[in-house]
Motif scaffolding. Structure first.
Motif, mmCIF file in Angstrom:
data_model
loop_
_atom_site.group_PDB
_atom_site.id
_atom_site.type_symbol
_atom_site.label_atom_id
_atom_site.label_comp_id
_atom_site.label_asym_id
_atom_site.label_seq_id
_atom_site.Cartn_x
_atom_site.Cartn_y
_atom_site.Cartn_z
ATOM 1 N N GLY A 71 -16.567 -21.338 -3.590
ATOM 2 C CA GLY A 71 -17.551 -22.335 -3.208
ATOM 3 C C GLY A 71 -18.932 -21.743 -2.962
ATOM 4 N N LYS A 72 -18.990 -20.549 -2.460
ATOM 5 C CA LYS A 72 -20.270 -19.941 -2.138
ATOM 6 C C LYS A 72 -20.260 -18.457 -2.507
ATOM 7 N N THR A 73 -21.424 -17.940 -2.861
ATOM 8 C CA THR A 73 -21.549 -16.508 -3.101
ATOM 9 C C THR A 73 -21.686 -15.796 -1.764
ATOM 10 N N PHE A 74 -21.449 -14.491 -1.784
ATOM 11 C CA PHE A 74 -21.600 -13.711 -0.564
ATOM 12 C C PHE A 74 -23.025 -13.813 -0.022
ATOM 13 N N THR A 75 -24.007 -13.892 -0.903
ATOM 14 C CA THR A 75 -25.397 -14.013 -0.463
ATOM 15 C C THR A 75 -25.604 -15.294 0.323
ATOM 16 N N GLN A 76 -25.088 -16.405 -0.179
ATOM 17 C CA GLN A 76 -25.243 -17.686 0.504
ATOM 18 C C GLN A 76 -24.557 -17.672 1.867
ATOM 19 N N LEU A 77 -23.360 -17.109 1.917
ATOM 20 C CA LEU A 77 -22.618 -17.056 3.176
ATOM 21 C C LEU A 77 -23.329 -16.177 4.198
ATOM 22 N N SER A 78 -23.842 -15.044 3.750
ATOM 23 C CA SER A 78 -24.551 -14.134 4.653
ATOM 24 C C SER A 78 -25.806 -14.788 5.203
ATOM 25 N N ALA B 226 -20.051 -20.718 10.538
ATOM 26 C CA ALA B 226 -20.533 -19.933 9.401
ATOM 27 C C ALA B 226 -19.649 -18.705 9.177
ATOM 28 N N ILE B 227 -19.224 -18.067 10.274
ATOM 29 C CA ILE B 227 -18.345 -16.900 10.167
ATOM 30 C C ILE B 227 -16.981 -17.313 9.625
ATOM 31 N N GLU B 228 -16.468 -18.445 10.079
ATOM 32 C CA GLU B 228 -15.172 -18.916 9.600
ATOM 33 C C GLU B 228 -15.205 -19.176 8.094
ATOM 34 N N LYS B 229 -16.275 -19.788 7.608
ATOM 35 C CA LYS B 229 -16.401 -20.037 6.176
ATOM 36 C C LYS B 229 -16.491 -18.728 5.404
ATOM 37 N N ALA B 230 -17.229 -17.768 5.960
ATOM 38 C CA ALA B 230 -17.380 -16.475 5.305
ATOM 39 C C ALA B 230 -16.042 -15.749 5.212
ATOM 40 N N LYS B 231 -15.274 -15.780 6.282
ATOM 41 C CA LYS B 231 -13.964 -15.121 6.270
ATOM 42 C C LYS B 231 -13.016 -15.808 5.295
ATOM 43 N N ALA B 232 -13.095 -17.138 5.216
ATOM 44 C CA ALA B 232 -12.248 -17.876 4.283
ATOM 45 C C ALA B 232 -12.550 -17.504 2.837
ATOM 46 N N ALA B 233 -13.797 -17.091 2.580
ATOM 47 C CA ALA B 233 -14.199 -16.683 1.237
ATOM 48 C C ALA B 233 -14.078 -15.176 1.033
ATOM 49 N N SER B 234 -13.455 -14.481 2.004
ATOM 50 C CA SER B 234 -13.209 -13.035 1.920
ATOM 51 C C SER B 234 -14.476 -12.183 1.975
ATOM 52 N N LEU B 235 -15.494 -12.677 2.671
ATOM 53 C CA LEU B 235 -16.676 -11.841 2.898
ATOM 54 C C LEU B 235 -16.271 -10.699 3.829
ATOM 55 N N PRO B 236 -16.537 -9.442 3.448
ATOM 56 C CA PRO B 236 -16.122 -8.302 4.270
ATOM 57 C C PRO B 236 -16.701 -8.365 5.684
ATOM 58 N N ASN B 237 -15.950 -7.855 6.641
ATOM 59 C CA ASN B 237 -16.397 -7.882 8.034
ATOM 60 C C ASN B 237 -17.718 -7.155 8.230
ATOM 61 N N LEU C 174 -9.830 -31.729 18.358
ATOM 62 C CA LEU C 174 -8.827 -31.738 17.299
ATOM 63 C C LEU C 174 -8.065 -30.414 17.228
ATOM 64 N N THR C 175 -8.783 -29.316 17.435
ATOM 65 C CA THR C 175 -8.140 -28.003 17.410
ATOM 66 C C THR C 175 -7.158 -27.848 18.565
ATOM 67 N N GLU C 176 -7.589 -28.234 19.759
ATOM 68 C CA GLU C 176 -6.744 -28.086 20.937
ATOM 69 C C GLU C 176 -5.495 -28.959 20.856
ATOM 70 N N GLN C 177 -5.585 -30.064 20.127
ATOM 71 C CA GLN C 177 -4.430 -30.948 19.995
ATOM 72 C C GLN C 177 -3.556 -30.595 18.795
ATOM 73 N N GLY C 178 -3.852 -29.474 18.170
ATOM 74 C CA GLY C 178 -2.963 -28.943 17.148
ATOM 75 C C GLY C 178 -3.138 -29.495 15.747
ATOM 76 N N PHE C 179 -4.237 -30.180 15.477
ATOM 77 C CA PHE C 179 -4.453 -30.677 14.122
ATOM 78 C C PHE C 179 -4.874 -29.528 13.200
ATOM 79 N N PRO C 180 -4.510 -29.596 11.913
ATOM 80 C CA PRO C 180 -4.794 -28.498 10.978
ATOM 81 C C PRO C 180 -6.252 -28.488 10.512
ATOM 82 N N VAL C 181 -7.139 -28.019 11.383
ATOM 83 C CA VAL C 181 -8.572 -28.004 11.074
ATOM 84 C C VAL C 181 -8.866 -26.954 10.009
ATOM 85 N N LYS C 182 -9.437 -27.386 8.909
ATOM 86 C CA LYS C 182 -9.802 -26.484 7.810
ATOM 87 C C LYS C 182 -11.230 -25.995 7.971
ATOM 88 N N GLU C 183 -12.146 -26.922 8.298
ATOM 89 C CA GLU C 183 -13.526 -26.525 8.536
ATOM 90 C C GLU C 183 -14.264 -27.651 9.237
#
Length: 253
Positions: free
Chosen positions: A22-29, A52-63, A190-199
């Protein structure tokens, strides 16, 4: 609420069909840099940075890239890069489809030239500020993926201050909509109630839609959207069209 996220749904379909990131590493950074600059470098207290960090990690942007981007945003990393600024551009695609582009750039002239070229080569044109933005409203959107108990979702949505929600079939899940200022509390509920939050994200949603039925127009429009989203300076693209799945599929064959 059905139909309020047509381009978002089309993007999800296309991403699975043609296996594009969905995004390049440049866009995520860049998204991380701006988030850290605006709200501070601590993701625990900066919701924009955390998403923003969660999206970057989902796209395998290095730590190390993530950490460097945070440092740049916080001003603790020496860099020759210019200061990034957020700019919104507006234009028209084939058939008069309204398009909003959100960009992060250190060179307005370069970004405008790239966008103008993308539009002109794909049957559209870059417009003036305000030419189409009146057709859109900004919302906070929490996207869920997985099996969901709709009764429980309704209860949680009310508790979290959501405006409404929309169940989805492909992928199975739901999208929950709220005012932008309420996105973080809704996401937390939604997160605390256990729903499967994707983003969780801010999204421009059209007030009305243009139906695209001509195969050639559909092909040109999808090519334009792909071209715009492929530009490094572009973070998000939103449009007010709807089209049948068959026309989306033709573009991926």
């Amino acid at each position: 609420m059905a139909g309020h996220s047509k381009w978002a749904n089309i993007k999800h379909q296309k991403a699975r069909m043609d296996a594009k990131k969905g995004k390049t590493f440049t866009q995520l950074s860049r998204a991380i840099i701006v988030a850290a600059r605006n709200g501070g470098p601590d993701p625990e207290t900066n919701f924009q940075l955390r998403t923003a960090i969660e999206k970057a990690k989902a796209a395998s942007l290095p730590n190390e890239n993530i950490e460097r981007a945070i440092a740049k945003g916080a001003g603790t990393y020496d860099s020759d890069e210019g200061q990034l600024e957020a700019i919104r551009y507006e234009g028209y695609g084939p058939g008069g489809v309204a398009i909003l582009i959100e960009a992060l750039t250190d060179n307005r002239n370069r970004t405008a030239a790239d966008l103008r070229s993308a539009f002109s080569k794909n049957g559209g044109n870059l417009g003036e500020t305000g030419c189409v933005s009146w057709m859109f409203d900004q919302k906070g959107v929490v996207r869920l993926e997985g099996e969901i108990d709709e009764d429980a979702l309704l209860e949680a949505s009310v508790e979290g201050g959501a405006d409404t929600y929309e169940m989805t079939d492909d992928p199975v899940g739901a999208e929950v909509f709220t005012e932008p200022t309420n996105l973080e509390p809704l996401n937390r509920t939604l997160t605390e109630q256990g729903f499967p939050v994707k983003e969780a994200e801010f999204r421009w949603i059209a007030n009305n839609y243009v139906a695209v039925t001509d195969p050639d127009q559909a092909r040109s429009l999808l090519k334009l959207m792909d071209t715009l989203e492929g530009l490094d300076d572009v973070q998000n693209v939103t449009a007010n069209f709807e089209m049948a799945n068959e026309l989306v599929l033709q573009d991926t064959r």
